[in-house]
Each structure stands twice: as structure tokens, then as C-alpha cells.
Design an enzyme around this catalytic site. Structure first.
Site, mmCIF file in Angstrom:
data_model
loop_
_atom_site.group_PDB
_atom_site.id
_atom_site.type_symbol
_atom_site.label_atom_id
_atom_site.label_comp_id
_atom_site.label_asym_id
_atom_site.label_seq_id
_atom_site.Cartn_x
_atom_site.Cartn_y
_atom_site.Cartn_z
ATOM 1 N NE ARG A 61 -13.711 9.787 15.004
ATOM 2 C CZ ARG A 61 -12.420 9.778 14.687
ATOM 3 N NH1 ARG A 61 -12.023 10.031 13.460
ATOM 4 N NH2 ARG A 61 -11.517 9.528 15.614
ATOM 5 C CG PHE A 105 -12.521 4.854 16.225
ATOM 6 C CD1 PHE A 105 -12.998 3.800 15.462
ATOM 7 C CD2 PHE A 105 -11.903 5.913 15.575
ATOM 8 C CE1 PHE A 105 -12.862 3.790 14.077
ATOM 9 C CE2 PHE A 105 -11.750 5.915 14.200
ATOM 10 C CZ PHE A 105 -12.238 4.853 13.448
ATOM 11 C CE LYS A 206 6.883 -3.691 -1.569
ATOM 12 N NZ LYS A 206 6.079 -2.936 -2.516
ATOM 13 C CD GLU A 240 8.838 5.949 -1.254
ATOM 14 O OE1 GLU A 240 7.675 5.687 -1.567
ATOM 15 O OE2 GLU A 240 9.153 6.415 -0.147
ATOM 16 C CG HIS A 264 9.001 -0.833 4.499
ATOM 17 N ND1 HIS A 264 7.982 -1.584 5.028
ATOM 18 C CD2 HIS A 264 8.441 0.360 4.177
ATOM 19 C CE1 HIS A 264 6.859 -0.877 5.016
ATOM 20 N NE2 HIS A 264 7.121 0.307 4.512
ATOM 21 C CE LYS A 364 8.296 9.330 1.625
ATOM 22 N NZ LYS A 364 7.503 8.158 1.247
HETATM 23 C C1 BG6 Z 1 5.038 3.038 3.375
HETATM 24 C C2 BG6 Z 1 5.539 4.413 3.750
HETATM 25 O O1 BG6 Z 1 5.153 2.156 4.450
HETATM 26 O O2 BG6 Z 1 5.795 2.551 2.285
HETATM 27 C C3 BG6 Z 1 5.500 5.350 2.570
HETATM 28 O O3 BG6 Z 1 4.748 4.935 4.812
HETATM 29 C C4 BG6 Z 1 6.203 4.758 1.379
HETATM 30 O O4 BG6 Z 1 6.084 6.610 2.921
HETATM 31 C C5 BG6 Z 1 5.717 3.334 1.114
HETATM 32 O O5 BG6 Z 1 5.952 5.585 0.265
HETATM 33 C C6 BG6 Z 1 6.568 2.668 0.055
HETATM 34 O O6 BG6 Z 1 6.004 1.444 -0.292
HETATM 35 P P1 BG6 Z 1 6.270 0.801 -1.704
HETATM 36 O O7 BG6 Z 1 5.569 -0.522 -1.656
HETATM 37 O O8 BG6 Z 1 5.700 1.738 -2.722
HETATM 38 O O9 BG6 Z 1 7.761 0.674 -1.843
#
Ligand code: BG6
Length: 522
Positions: A61, A105, A206, A240, A264, A364
Site C-alpha cells: 500500500r 489490495f 528445515k 521457545e 508445526h 513461549k
Molecule cells: C511461527 C510462530 O510459525 O513459528 C511463532 O507464529 C514462532 O510464534 C515460530 O515463534 C517458531 O519458529 P522457529 O523456526 O523459530 O521454531
């Protein structure tokens, strides 16, 4: 659904030469473009994998010149590129093929002028009509963009000229429940055939995740014991050490179950549990992953109450530094009940895995950063080393996705000495030690595969919907308060309630990092 791969390409082939194309990034002024996409394109160019006539168009935009856009994305490459320092010759050449296209968009005129621009670039750069659209916007824009691409015919491809392909990459989040995912799929499939659609889960980019299949199916010794007769249980952890990091607004619409588990962790689970595919092509592999997802019984209320935990981090300290709680994060409602930690125990109801619990957790601000799959094998019969029973550990195979990428097997060994004392030790394989440090970033592999027309590492429509069906059952139970929100302190392994989930089965969570396993959870 037509799931036939457009050109029937296969993941098993050696990397063939990519044909030049135009990569159009919608939402190009966002974080992903500067952090991941342009650095990936830069490295693919530098490594000679992308042809030197590939063109990138940032569509967004804000008013901006090509030059300004190039400077912004260069800053991203300098900061985030895998290979550094940036090579001026490579960058100068690439940046001369990076353009900015300003439009909202919704504005049809913006897409018409994009079409004209692309036609011109086809002629000047020999792109042959090949276009890769990348939806890197907020998901609320996906439908609008796809509609406009449909209206202007930008998504159409000529079935008699397959070389002039049109493909679309869709970033996550792909819906927020089964219904929204279905609606989005229907919407996208109005403009693009399923074979043109590439849904991203960056975990599949990965190397260590791709190695899961190689490990399982290129080594004859594991397959015979990869089942309920030999496996006691499986743990999958993605921890994380960061919080939501300014993404509170987004997180409020998601939570860890949607943000991490639906995609994931479910993908890791599917790759660990699937049957050997009949071939290494995209559909054969995704058929097997889909079977795993379909074999997971949906959660009813009782299952949610007994087999799920959700937690939220409080204010506290990490490494001696104060951190704010989730409720204090920007964009978060002060009474929010969104989870920043989720743990789930589930079963896969098929012949291979019947009765074997799979424990999944992600959070987290956890004690340690890391993604791991741990396969716990049945204990040896305790007849010989009874006196030492408490020192005899189960064999555990650890597949370390990141960091410290590698594989390790916990075995029992006799300690040197005159007495028979047993200690757990690790047989370790480390990627870094064996293969050196070269490892393309997930987005490099994924972008390249989409350009090559290989959809193996992308999520198919039926996969995404099956995964949402599982998550929906849990979310509904949570909405009914069947598993009350718990709190945990930053820098820990999450709520104590999650320990109880395993303790009631006589088990413990693994501590991330295999060398700590013998010390138990910390
Ligand atoms: C993302 C999430 O898909 O994956 C994030 O939205 C997360 O919240 C991230 O931090 C983690 O990815 P990686 O590759 O750092 O494990």
C-alpha cells in the site's frame, strides 16, 4: 479436489535448474519480506540456484520508489542473511531486478497495472509468463487478493503451455478453525487449482525435519521397532525462550494451540508416525501424512478435560532479567485467557500406534529453546539388573530439530570399575560436526521448491483441514472451560499441571537437550 501435481515433479530428484520467473510478494513492506524472503532470494541467487533474470515485485500500500524499497530490503539482507557479508556484485545485480508496485489490495487498477508490468518484464527478462504470487499479508487480505487475481486473469495458466505456470504461496495462519480454513480453501480454489497452491509450514523447510523421513526409511534397523510393540510413548516439544515479542495483537487471535500445534507440531507428528510412502512424490507423502491425521480420534469434552493443558506466562525473570507477563504485552486484553503454552496427549488409532500415547507441548518463555522429538522405547525386562533397577533407563531416541541439530540414542552402559554400575550414555550424531555449517534456510528451500513446482514440502488442502478438525475439538472444550487456564513462570518448563499430565501415566517430560535427560525434568 484435484491434488495432481501440476507437472508431476518429485522431491527425490536432484535440484534441476529453475526457470526464471516473477515473484510477486503481496504485503512486501512487512517483516517477513525483509527478514526471510529477500535474504532467501539473495542466497539462492548467490549460490547460483536462481537464474540471474528472476524478477521480484513487492506489492504493498505505502507509496515508495523502487530505490527506497531496494534499500529497505538490503537492510534486511545485511541483518538477516545466512551468508554475510553481503557480496556487492551479487546484490547490485539482484537489486536491479527488484521492483515496487504501489496499490491497495482492493484496487482493481493496481492489479491491471501489475499485469501490464508483468507482461513487459516477460519480454525484457524472458520470464515466459511464469509467476509466483506470495501472500505475505494479514490473512484478512487473502480473499481480496485472490479475488483480484481471478478478476484480472493473473492466476490463469494455459494447460497447453505448462511452462508458463502460475503458482501461489499462502503464508500461515491458514484459517483459525476448520470452517475458516475450508472457506479460505474454497475461495483460493476458485482462482487457483489445488496443484497451483503452496501452503507454507516453514518447519517443513528445515533440513532436520526433512531428515525425519530419510532417517526412518533409509535405515533398515528402525522400521521393525517403530511401532506399538517396541515404543512406550513419544514426546514432541517445541520450546521457545522468547515471549510474543510485540505480536500480542496477532496472538490474541491465535494462542499456542493454533499458532504452533495445529501446524508445526502436527506436521512433526505426521512425519514421525506415517507409513512408508509408495513413492517420494508430493502426493504419495502427503497421502500418508493425511492418514495419520485422520487416525487421530477427535477430542470430546472428557478428553479435553483429561488430556490437555493450557497455560499463560506471568511476569517474572529470565536469566536474571525481568520480563513482563502475557497480560502486560502490547495488544493483549488485560483479562485475556489466550494460552502461551499448550500440552496435549493424543493417540493414533491405527495398527502401528494403537495405545501409544503421543505427548505434544509448546510454549513461549520456556526454560530452554529447542524443538525435539523423543521416541521412548519399552524398558528392558528388569530381571538381570534388578538391584540397579533405578539406574536402568529406557532407550530414548532423540531427533533434535533445532538447535544442536542431530540425533542421539540413549543407551545403558557399565561404568568402569570393579562393581556393576550402570549409567545412561548417549550415542550422538551432530549435523554440524559431520556436514559442516552449510545449511540453507527453510525459506530458501521452500521458495525454490515452489519455483520448481515441487509441492512435497507444502501442506495440502485435506491435511490442513484434518489438522484443524483435531484442534477444533480442543478449542471448543477450552471455550467451555473444560481445561481451565493455568499460569506459569517465565523460564520454567510451563505449568506444573503439565507435569501431572505425564505423572498420572508414570512418566516425565524430557528436558530439552539430550545430555540432560538423565537428570530428569528441570
Ligand atoms: C511461527 C510462530 O510459525 O513459528 C511463532 O507464529 C514462532 O510464534 C515460530 O515463534 C517458531 O519458529 P522457529 O523456526 O523459530 O521454531
Amino acid at each position: 479436489m484435484n491434488s495432481k501435481n501440476e507437472e508431476g515433479r518429485s522431491a527425490s530428484n536432484a535440484t534441476p535448474a529453475a526457470a526464471p520467473c516473477a515473484i510477486v510478494i503481496f504485503g512486501a513492506t512487512g517483516d517477513l519480506t525483509a527478514r526471510k524472503l529477500i535474504p532467501a532470494i539473495y542466497n539462492l541467487t548467490r549460490d547460483g540456484v536462481l537464474p540471474r533474470s528472476t524478477v521480484v515485485i513487492g506489492f504493498a500500500r505505502r507509496p515508495k520508489t523502487d530505490e527506497q524499497f531496494r534499500q529497505e530490503v538490503l537492510d534486511g539482507v545485511i541483518k538477516f542473511s545466512r551468508s554475510r557479508p553481503v557480496e556487492p556484485a551479487v546484490w547490485n545485480d539482484l537489486s536491479s531486478r527488484i521492483f515496487y508496485h504501489q496499490s491497495t489490495f482492493e484496487d482493481a487498477a493496481g492489479y491491471r497495472s501489475l499485469a501490464q508490468r508483468l507482461t513487459k518484464l516477460d519480454q525484457t527478462h524472458g520470464l515466459g509468463g511464469r509467476r509466483l504470487y506470495y501472500l505475505s499479508t494479514s490473512p484478512v487480505e487473502f480473499g481480496t487478493i485472490v479475488d483480484q487475481l481471478l478478476e484480472t486473469g493473473l492466476g490463469n495458466f494455459d494447460p497447453f503451455n505448462q511452462a508458463a505456470w502460475r503458482r501461489i504461496i499462502v503464508e500461515k495462519p491458514f484459517g483459525r478453525d476448520l470452517q475458516t480454513a475450508r472457506d479460505l480453501n474454497t475461495h483460493i480454489n476458485r482462482a487457483f487449482d489445488e496443484s497451483q497452491v503452496y501452503r507454507i509450514d516453514h518447519y517443513l523447510g528445515k533440513q532436520t525435519v526433512q531428515n525425519l523421513m530419510v532417517f526412518r526409511f533409509a535405515n533398515g534397523i528402525f522400521e521393525p521397532i517403530w511401532n506399538r510393540r517396541y515404543v512406550d510413548h513419544v514426546q514432541i516439544t517445541v520450546g521457545e525462550t522468547i515471549g510474543v515479542e510485540g505480536r500480542g495483537g496477532y496472538f490474541e487471535t491465535a494462542g499456542t494451540l493454533r499458532d504452533m500445534v495445529q501446524n508445526h507440531l502436527m506436521q512433526l507428528l505426521a512425519l514421525v508416525a506415517m507409513e512408508p510412502p509408495v513413492a517420494l512424490d508430493g502426493d504419495a507423502i502427503r497421502d500418508e501424512k493425511l492418514r495419520v491425521l485422520r487416525s487421530i480420534p477427535l477430542f470430546g469434552g472428557k478428553d479435553v478435560a483429561e488430556r490437555t493443558i493450557r497455560g499463560q506466562y506471568t511476569p517474572g525473570q529470565v536469566n536474571g532479567q525481568p520480563v513482563i507477563g502475557y497480560l502486560q504485552e502490547r495488544g493483549v486484553h488485560p483479562d485475556s485467557t489466550i494460552e502461551t503454552y499448550a500440552a496435549v496427549k493424543l493417540f493414533i488409532n491405527n495398527w502401528r500406534w494403537h495405545g501409544v500415547p503421543f505427548y505434544l507441548r509448546s510454549g513461549k518463555l520456556m526454560k530452554r529453546q529447542g524443538s525435539e522429538v523423543n521416541i521412548h522405547f519399552n524398558s528392558a525386562p528388569g530381571v538381570l539388573f534388578n538391584a540397579q533397577a533405578n539406574r536402568v533407563s529406557r532407550n530414548v531416541l532423540t531427533l533434535r530439530i533445532q538447535p544442536g541439530e542431530g540425533i542421539s540414542l540413549l543407551i545403558n552402559a557399565k561404568r568402569p570399575g570393579t562393581a556393576t554400575k550402570i549409567a545412561p550414555v548417549h550415542m550422538d550424531f551432530e549435523y554440524h560436526e559431520t556436514f559442516g555449517s552449510y545449511s540453507p534456510e527453510a525459506y530458501e528451500r521452500l521458495l525454490l521448491d515452489a519455483i520448481l513446482g515441487d509441492s512435497t514440502l507444502f501442506i495440502r488442502r485435506d491435511e490442513v483441514e484434518s489438522s484443524w478438525a483435531i484442534i477444533d475439538g480442543i478449542e471448543q472444550g477450552w471455550e467451555q472451560g473444560l481445561s481451565p487456564l493455568t499460569r506459569y513462570e517465565p523460564g520454567t518448563w510451563g505449568p506444573v499441571e503439565a507435569d501431572a499430565l505425564l505423572a498420572q501415566d508414570g512418566r516425565l517430560w524430557d528436558a530439552l537437550g539430550s545430555n540432560d535427560r538423565d537428570k530428569g525434568p528441570q
